[in-house]
Design a protein around this motif. Structure first.
Motif, PDB file in Angstrom:
ATOM      1  N   PRO A   1       0.830  -1.215   0.000  1.00 37.01           N
ATOM      2  CA  PRO A   1       0.000   0.000   0.000  1.00 37.01           C
ATOM      3  C   PRO A   1       0.860   1.258   0.000  1.00 37.01           C
ATOM      4  CG  PRO A   1      -0.058  -1.097   2.128  1.00 37.01           C
ATOM      5  CD  PRO A   1       0.686  -2.007   1.220  1.00 37.01           C
ATOM      6  N   SER A   2       0.303   2.300  -0.589  1.00 32.12           N
ATOM      7  CA  SER A   2       1.041   3.567  -0.636  1.00 32.12           C
ATOM      8  C   SER A   2       0.901   4.273   0.713  1.00 32.12           C
ATOM      9  CB  SER A   2       0.498   4.439  -1.762  1.00 32.12           C
ATOM     10  OG  SER A   2      -0.907   4.424  -1.741  1.00 32.12           O
ATOM     11  N   SER A   3       1.691   5.273   0.867  1.00 27.93           N
ATOM     12  CA  SER A   3       1.689   5.991   2.141  1.00 27.93           C
ATOM     13  C   SER A   3       0.330   6.628   2.373  1.00 27.93           C
ATOM     14  CB  SER A   3       2.782   7.064   2.104  1.00 27.93           C
ATOM     15  OG  SER A   3       2.412   8.157   2.883  1.00 27.93           O
ATOM     16  N   GLY A   4      -0.197   6.516   3.572  1.00 26.22           N
ATOM     17  CA  GLY A   4      -1.533   7.054   3.851  1.00 26.22           C
ATOM     18  C   GLY A   4      -1.524   8.525   4.213  1.00 26.22           C
ATOM     19  N   LEU A   5      -0.328   9.083   4.244  1.00 25.33           N
ATOM     20  CA  LEU A   5      -0.225  10.490   4.655  1.00 25.33           C
ATOM     21  C   LEU A   5      -0.781  11.380   3.552  1.00 25.33           C
ATOM     22  CD1 LEU A   5       1.030  12.431   6.765  1.00 25.33           C
ATOM     23  CD2 LEU A   5       3.053  12.487   5.332  1.00 25.33           C
ATOM     24  N   TRP A   6      -1.702  12.295   3.930  1.00 24.79           N
ATOM     25  CA  TRP A   6      -2.244  13.186   2.910  1.00 24.79           C
ATOM     26  C   TRP A   6      -1.157  14.166   2.510  1.00 24.79           C
ATOM     27  CZ3 TRP A   6      -2.851  18.488   2.563  1.00 24.79           C
ATOM     28  CH2 TRP A   6      -3.654  18.932   1.498  1.00 24.79           C
ATOM     29  N   GLN A   7      -0.910  14.247   1.207  1.00 23.92           N
ATOM     30  CA  GLN A   7       0.122  15.176   0.735  1.00 23.92           C
ATOM     31  C   GLN A   7      -0.500  16.059  -0.320  1.00 23.92           C
ATOM     32  OE1 GLN A   7       3.624  12.949  -0.399  1.00 23.92           O
ATOM     33  NE2 GLN A   7       3.414  11.616   1.372  1.00 23.92           N
ATOM     34  N   ARG A   8      -0.269  17.348  -0.226  1.00 26.13           N
ATOM     35  CA  ARG A   8      -0.809  18.319  -1.185  1.00 26.13           C
ATOM     36  C   ARG A   8      -0.274  17.978  -2.569  1.00 26.13           C
ATOM     37  NH1 ARG A   8      -4.644  21.415  -2.255  1.00 26.13           N
ATOM     38  NH2 ARG A   8      -4.734  22.040  -0.080  1.00 26.13           N
ATOM     39  N   LYS A   9      -1.176  17.847  -3.535  1.00 24.38           N
ATOM     40  CA  LYS A   9      -0.736  17.525  -4.894  1.00 24.38           C
ATOM     41  C   LYS A   9      -0.217  18.786  -5.558  1.00 24.38           C
ATOM     42  CE  LYS A   9      -4.237  13.949  -5.610  1.00 24.38           C
ATOM     43  NZ  LYS A   9      -3.597  12.847  -4.965  1.00 24.38           N
TER      44      LYS A   9
END
Lengths: 390, 308
Positions: free
Chosen positions: B274-282
């Motif tokens: 799974p990819s990182s679950g951290l929300w990152q600004r696109k």
């Protein structure tokens, strides 16, 4: 760490490798082969390519006996021990060995699994196949004089012994039950010796090695090695196909399978003795005529043959035995035989029985025309119906 | 047993009669007045020889995380055991995220150089028979075991390849374009314009690099004096030499892009973590982009026209 100390103590690292063996590592699987686990040894780095310029002598650091950047690496001749020691024998390259030949020879051994199966074996041995055993053999099997007392019950007992009574597991390994089944059935057949004294004139041999070589077309073929159990007798097997059928095989055209070559899957070698033929026994063996070959399949776990390849193996080894016998009887010259040499074969993988009757009519195998050899193949049905086992 | 090995090894590390290598601290404590350059017999004459410990490596040898299972020179059709990388490079650090685990796989060595002649039969047109078409865990397409002459090899299977088919490989460019059957392989110069092709080589003889995934196909657009222009599945056009080999048809397993994974576990079976679950600004990279096609890429090394 001081560099000189590190160099001298490099042997310490190998000690720790030893130590690692004795520690319990959870991910090691010692009973699975390394290539299967994807673990290959680190390849050695390739040595730098040496450039040879004729007329120029490379300046090496050999005289200074230590590495000097910029100078070439010295090349020393290989140290030779003054005496012969079999522990340190280095074999010469193939081209310098005594048996080296320019032309390649194609080998067939007991582990060969040929792609085209029976068709390829028929082409290689110049044979015509008839499906279904000849009626003479079938009538022999069905006549009551050749039946054992309580035959059905005893055969059922043999199958149960091989399959159920050997081990406590539900499914014993194939190599166990196959060879047990074969030996028990052979013993059952030999119990008829009281009523058929000719059975006493036969001898069973295991692990005998055979060599047969022949020319086919432009290529040289050899069959070598151990094949299976051999029941040999003092008298030869009588041929089943009469002269007329033998002459009719001249009209038969051997099946080719373009684009696959008939030599596919055969081992190629340049080191061989051409025209080498041995039956596996000395000249004064009291049972010289090969009668029946028995092939237990599944004994070699890594090399299980499918039924078509197993039939091909049967045909090839029957042919090899017959050819070696014809060589001792009639000489090495290719000829059509007046008295065909016959060999039978039975192969089993514990479930099915494959049967073959091979008749060698000719040793002139170089050309594709002419009289062909004959083989009749049949099979017996499944010994165990797995649906009713559990 | 382990201690016996260790002591046996240490016993072999004899300090006599070589010059001892001392650390600076021992040098200071033991013989402050004597310099290190004195040979050992001078020290021995003073009394008992000194038991100096040089030290030894206590860490195991550090292996480089290299893919040694791949270093095999002779071609084989037998599946080769593979070691998973987990997205780690040779230093052992993660270079690509999201890779790890998954079902064990064995690598079947596919021969991408279709025009590979057998020893002694160079330059001839040859045919091969398809023996088996099977699933390959290492790629999206299916692979086919083909046998021809004395050898067998794995190839990427095309769409309608069945067991028993005969496929042809030819390196000859004739004056007339060949009407090619699916699965056959010809140089680009021998095919008619508009054929669907796959397994495209960029440099002649180096093996196919492009158009190998399931269901893909390229289109032969034009043939221009000694070169051919092919449209790749991404609609990009490339210009390659006309002696580059291609296979005709679409790659097998055409419904690969329509499969439904269904659950997270199936992705894990495929080795996708799974990819990182951290929300990152696109950033500027996200979102739909509508831009013109990049210019045609040419892989043909044309001789440069110099003024001299």
């Amino acid at each position: 760490m001081i560099p000189e100390a590190r160099q001298r103590l490099r042997s310490g690292a190998t000690l720790l490798n030893d130590l690692r063996l004795f520690s319990v590592h959870p991910r090691r699987q010692l009973n699975v082969s390394r290539p299967l686990l994807g673990r290959a040894a680190a390849p050695r780095p390739r040595p730098r390519e040496r450039v040879e310029i004729p007329g120029l002598e490379p300046i090496t650091y050999g005289a200074r006996s230590h590495y000097v950047p910029g100078l070439a690496k010295p090349v020393y001749p290989r140290w030779e021990m003054g005496h012969k020691d079999p522990r340190f024998y280095r074999s010469p390259p193939h081209q310098q060995m005594a048996l080296y030949k320019e032309k390649a020879c194609y080998l067939f051994n007991q582990r060969t699994s040929i792609l085209e199966g029976v068709r390829q074996a028929l082409w290689l041995t110049k044979t015509k196949q008839t499906t279904g055993l000849p009626s003479q053999l079938l009538s022999l099997a069905e006549s009551s004089a050749n039946q054992i007392a309580d035959q059905d019950e005893r055969v059922m007992n043999v199958i149960k012994h091989a399959r159920f009574w050997e081990m406590t597991e539900m499914e014993p390994p194939q190599e166990n039950y196959c060879s047990t089944l074969l030996h028990s059935l052979l013993q059952l057949c030999s119990s008829l010796q009281a009523s058929h004294p000719v059975l006493g004139k036969r001898m069973l041999a295991e692990k005998y090695s055979l060599t047969a070589s022949w020319n086919r077309g432009e290529d040289l073929f050899q069959v070598r090695g151990q094949n299976g159990l051999l029941l040999s007798s003092t008298t030869p097997l009588p041929p089943l196909a009469d002269r007329q059928e033998v002459e009719e095989t001249e009209n038969h055209v051997l099946e080719t399978f373009y684009p696959v070559s008939p030599t596919i899957d055969l081992q190629t070698t340049h080191l061989y003795s051409p025209d080498r033929m041995t039956t596996g026994f000395c000249g004064d063996y009291p049972y010289p005529h090969a009668h029946t070959l028995y092939f237990p399949e599944g004994v070699d776990r890594r090399n299980r043959l499918r039924p078509p390849q197993l039939r091909a193996k049967m045909i090839m080894f029957c042919f090899a035995n017959a050819l070696a016998r014809a060589h001792t009887l009639y000489g090495a010259a290719p000829q059509t035989l007046d008295q065909p040499v016959c060999v039978q074969a039975v192969a089993t993988d514990g479930q099915n029985l494959q049967l073959a009757f091979f008749q060698l009519n000719t040793t002139d195998l170089q050309h594709h025309h002419g009289v062909k050899n004959q083989v009749s193949t049949g099979r017996a049905g499944r010994l165990i119906d797995r649906r009713h086992v559990l | 047993m382990a201690m016996a090995c260790l002591s046996r090894g240490l016993r072999s590390l004899s300090l006599l009669p070589q010059t001892p290598v001392l650390s600076s601290q021992t040098r200071a404590t033991l013989r402050p007045a004597i310099s290190v350059q004195l040979p050992l017999p001078a020290i021995v004459s003073h009394g008992t020889p000194l038991q100096l410990c040089r030290g030894f490596i206590t860490t195991a040898s550090l292996d480089q995380n290299r893919r040694f299972w791949k270093q095999r020179e002779k071609y084989t059709i037998k599946p080769i055991g593979m070691k998973k990388t987990g997205g780690r490079d040779h230093t052992g650090k993660v270079r690509t995220h999201g890779i790890g685990g998954g079902h064990k796989q064995r690598y079947r060595w596919v021969d991408f150089q279709r025009l590979r002649f057998e020893a002694g039969k160079e330059g001839q047109v040859f045919e091969e028979k398809v023996v088996e078409v099977r699933y390959d865990p290492c790629r999206s397409a299916d692979i086919a075991l083909v046998a021809g002459g004395n050898r067998k090899r794995w190839l990427i299977a095309t769409e309608n390849m069945q067991v028993g088919d005969i496929i042809k490989t030819s390196g000859v460019i004739g004056r007339m374009a060949v009407s090619a059957n699916e699965g056959d392989s010809y140089p680009l110069g021998a095919l008619p314009v508009g054929t669907l092709v796959n397994n495209l080589e960029l440099q002649p003889g180096t093996g196919s690099v492009f158009i190998r995934a399931a269901g893909t196909s390229g289109l032969l657009l034009r043939k221009v004096n000694g070169t051919a222009i092919v449209q790749l599945p991404s609609k990009r056009q490339v210009q390659v030499a006309e002696t580059c080999m291609v296979t005709v048809g679409r790659i097998s397993n055409i419904d690969h892009n329509q499969r439904i994974i269904g659950k997270a576990g199936r992705n894990r079976w495929l080795g996708i973590r799974p990819s990182s679950g951290l929300w990152q600004r696109k950033g500027g990279w996200a979102g739909r982009k509508i831009k013109p096609l990049p210019p045609m890429k040419s892989y043909v090394n044309l001789p440069s026209i110099s003024a001299n």
